[in-house]
Design an enzyme around this catalytic site. Structure first.
Site, PDB file in Angstrom:
ATOM      1  N   ILE A 246       0.803  -1.329  -0.044  1.00  8.40           N
ATOM      2  CA  ILE A 246       0.156   0.053  -0.100  1.00  8.40           C
ATOM      3  C   ILE A 246       0.889   1.325   0.052  1.00  8.40           C
ATOM      4  CG2 ILE A 246      -1.872   1.326   1.064  1.00  8.40           C
ATOM      5  CD1 ILE A 246      -2.711  -1.215   2.544  1.00  8.40           C
TER       6      ILE A 246
ATOM      7  N   THR B 245       3.743  -8.782   0.865  1.00  9.28           N
ATOM      8  CA  THR B 245       4.016 -10.153   0.887  1.00  9.28           C
ATOM      9  C   THR B 245       3.567 -10.758  -0.531  1.00  9.28           C
ATOM     10  OG1 THR B 245       3.624 -10.788   3.185  1.00  9.28           O
ATOM     11  CG2 THR B 245       3.364 -12.402   1.918  1.00  9.28           C
TER      12      THR B 245
ATOM     13  N   ASP C 182      -3.027   5.510   5.826  1.00 11.61           N
ATOM     14  CA  ASP C 182      -3.188   4.271   6.465  1.00 11.61           C
ATOM     15  C   ASP C 182      -4.029   4.569   7.764  1.00 11.61           C
ATOM     16  OD1 ASP C 182      -3.004   1.551   6.427  1.00 11.61           O
ATOM     17  OD2 ASP C 182      -1.034   1.389   6.100  1.00 11.61           O
TER      18      ASP C 182
ATOM     19  N   LYS D  39       4.820   2.165  12.028  1.00 16.45           N
ATOM     20  CA  LYS D  39       3.189   2.661  11.927  1.00 16.45           C
ATOM     21  C   LYS D  39       2.601   3.063  13.306  1.00 16.45           C
ATOM     22  CE  LYS D  39       0.938   0.746   8.291  1.00 16.45           C
ATOM     23  NZ  LYS D  39       0.342  -0.255   7.603  1.00 16.45           N
TER      24      LYS D  39
END
Length: 499
Positions: A206, A212, A265, A297
């Site tokens: 993103i 992954t 996010d 994050k």
């Protein structure tokens, strides 16, 4: 549709990513009679199918009279090819847009309203501008816990749901924000080798240099159909596929593409995104890795605890058993940052190589151990030792290769053609690494779009370095991108701080 004048499709070969665009002449009969102007949202009909598209107006001879063009994705979604006849009509106002305006003014959205919004998003009714409005209105801490629950359930309903024969289906997720933290392929290999069912659907990046799915795509095929995915899982107990290809939470994939552009996010959306995908994939037991660090994050232990309580409450509401682990997010994990470089780390751990990144190995063992203990086969406290046995005994690597081959191929990752070493400008001990800025260097070098691009980190916290030592190497598939990444590095202060 009072105007049934048809237009013939001309293939213009224009890629507009996910947004449906239709191209029409400014003096086209349909444009003139319907009063269409640039950026009008219209409905395009072909046979019994229809899509909603944004109009771009052409003022030259790119199109002849009676012709229209569609962006590549729009043509695919509608199933049209060169010469097919389409009909274009007005789009009725989308009622759920009014609900987003209501949210902007601070009103709480009911689950029925969130259902309506998510249905409209997943059926392609929102333009990117409207999607951005929804994401902005619900970002930050603007979603209540009830809204997060409603959003999660709405997103589960928006797509297909997988069902498995087994009672217990395992899964893991890392909330991200930590470059190189590619534990998933190792964890899945260990858990599947232990005989548990772990069908892993992963996302593409993103806001990071690799997801992954991007890393796995270097080594095997990740765009499998639901039938192919089920076939792999029935043979190998696990799989590693891109979630977008099996339509588990289609609204989420659309939202992610806009979040990527905005570099947002949001916490509430992240919880809904993660848990809706787990639920849709048929998972019953999920371990969630929450790295905490000053440039990760999640920045503080307090934030992590709040996030965990939200995760637990929403998981309970949708019928998932979860276990959240707070892990060290103070520095990147492993050495590679970028799809191919992270794939090399994964293989190095699975192959038990002497120089394999120890931090990546230990983190993967911790998560695999927790998953094994979640099952009834392994008693409390014995999970990690069982995971070590499977990894160091070689059966995790055998399982990984079997999964890759079941998905269509195994390909060895390679380095990009261009590289540049970044050197220490003083001697001392590394005492801080800015994860976000280092990830940005990897992104500017071309990752994840250029799979071989990224950063290879030679230094971790606490390492003693001498002036002139290599701190990290930037890899790129073109000289221009290498220069671009280097330019960014030069204007940043102390991405790697030495004292």
């Amino acid at each position: 549709m009072h105007n049934h004048k048809t237009l013939k499709i001309k293939n213009l070969g224009i890629d507009t990513y996910r947004e449906n665009i239709i191209y029409m002449r400014s003096d086209c009969d349909v444009c003139l009679s319907e009063g269409f102007t640039a950026l009008t949202r219209v409905v395009v009909h072909f046979d019994n199918e229809s899509i909603i598209a944004t109009l771009n107006v052409v003022y030259n001879e790119l199109l002849k009279h009676g012709e229209a063009g569609l962006s590549i994705m729009a043509a695919q979604r509608l199933g049209v090819s060169d010469g097919d006849a389409i009909i274009v009509s007005h789009l009725q106002p989308i009622a759920s847009i009014g609900l987003i305006r209501s949210k902007m003014y601070g009103n709480e959205l009911k689950e029925t309203e969130l259902n309506q919004i998510i249905y409209d998003i997943s059926t392609g009714q929102y333009s990117n501008i409207e999607l951005a409005a929804f994401i902005t209105a619900t970002s930050g801490n603007h979603l209540s816990i009830n809204e997060i629950k409603g959003l999660t359930r709405a997103m589960v309903r928006s797509g297909k749901n997988l069902e498995w024969d087994n009672q217990s289906i395992f899964d893991k997720h890392c909330i991200g924000g930590l470059p190189g933290n590619r534990t998933t392929p190792i964890v899945i290999s260990i858990v599947a080798a232990a005989g548990l069912t772990i069908p892993k659907t992963s996302s593409r990046a993103i806001t990071s240099p690799a997801g992954t799915a991007d890393t796995m795509e270097v080594m095997t095929n990740v765009e499998l159909t639901m039938e192919q995915m089920k076939e792999v899982v029935s043979r190998e107990n696990g799989c590693l596929v891109w979630g977008g290809s099996v339509s588990l939470s289609p609204a989420d994939d659309v939202l992610i593409s806009v979040e990527k552009a905005l570099d947002i996010d949001s916490e509430g959306q992240m919880i809904a995104s993660v848990l809706s995908k787990k639920k849709a994939a048929g998972a019953t037991h999920v371990v969630i890795d929450i790295p905490v660090g000053s440039t990760a994050k999640v920045r503080t232990k307090e934030n992590a605890n709040k996030l965990i309580s939200h995760f637990e409450e929403v998981a309970d509401a949708v019928g998932l058993q979860i276990k959240c682990l707070v892990t060290d997010g103070s520095q990147p994990v492993g050495r590679g940052i970028g799809p191919a470089l992270e794939a090399m780390d994964v293989l190095s751990v699975l192959r038990n190589e002497n120089n394999a990144p120890e931090d990546l190995k230990q983190r993967a063992l911790l998560l695999a151990g927790e998953l094994l203990e979640f099952s009834e086969n392994v008693e409390k406290g014995k999970g990690i030792s069982k995971a070590i046995k499977i990894l160091e005994g070689g059966s995790a690597y055998t399982k990984f290769i079997s999964i890759c081959e079941a998905q269509g191929r195994f390909t060895e990752p390679e380095f990009a053609a261009f590289s540049l070493d970044i050197l220490a400008e003083q001697s001392g001990i590394i005492n801080e690494i800015d994860c976000r800025k280092l990830a940005k260097v990897a992104k500017l070098s071309g990752a994840p779009k250029s799979p071989k691009a990224g950063v290879l980190l030679h230094s971790h916290l606490g390492k003693q370095v001498i002036n002139g030592d290599v701190l990290f190497t930037i890899y790129a598939e073109a000289q221009g991108e290498l220069n671009y990444a280097l330019g960014y590095y030069k204007i940043q202060n102390n991405i790697i701080r030495i004292k």
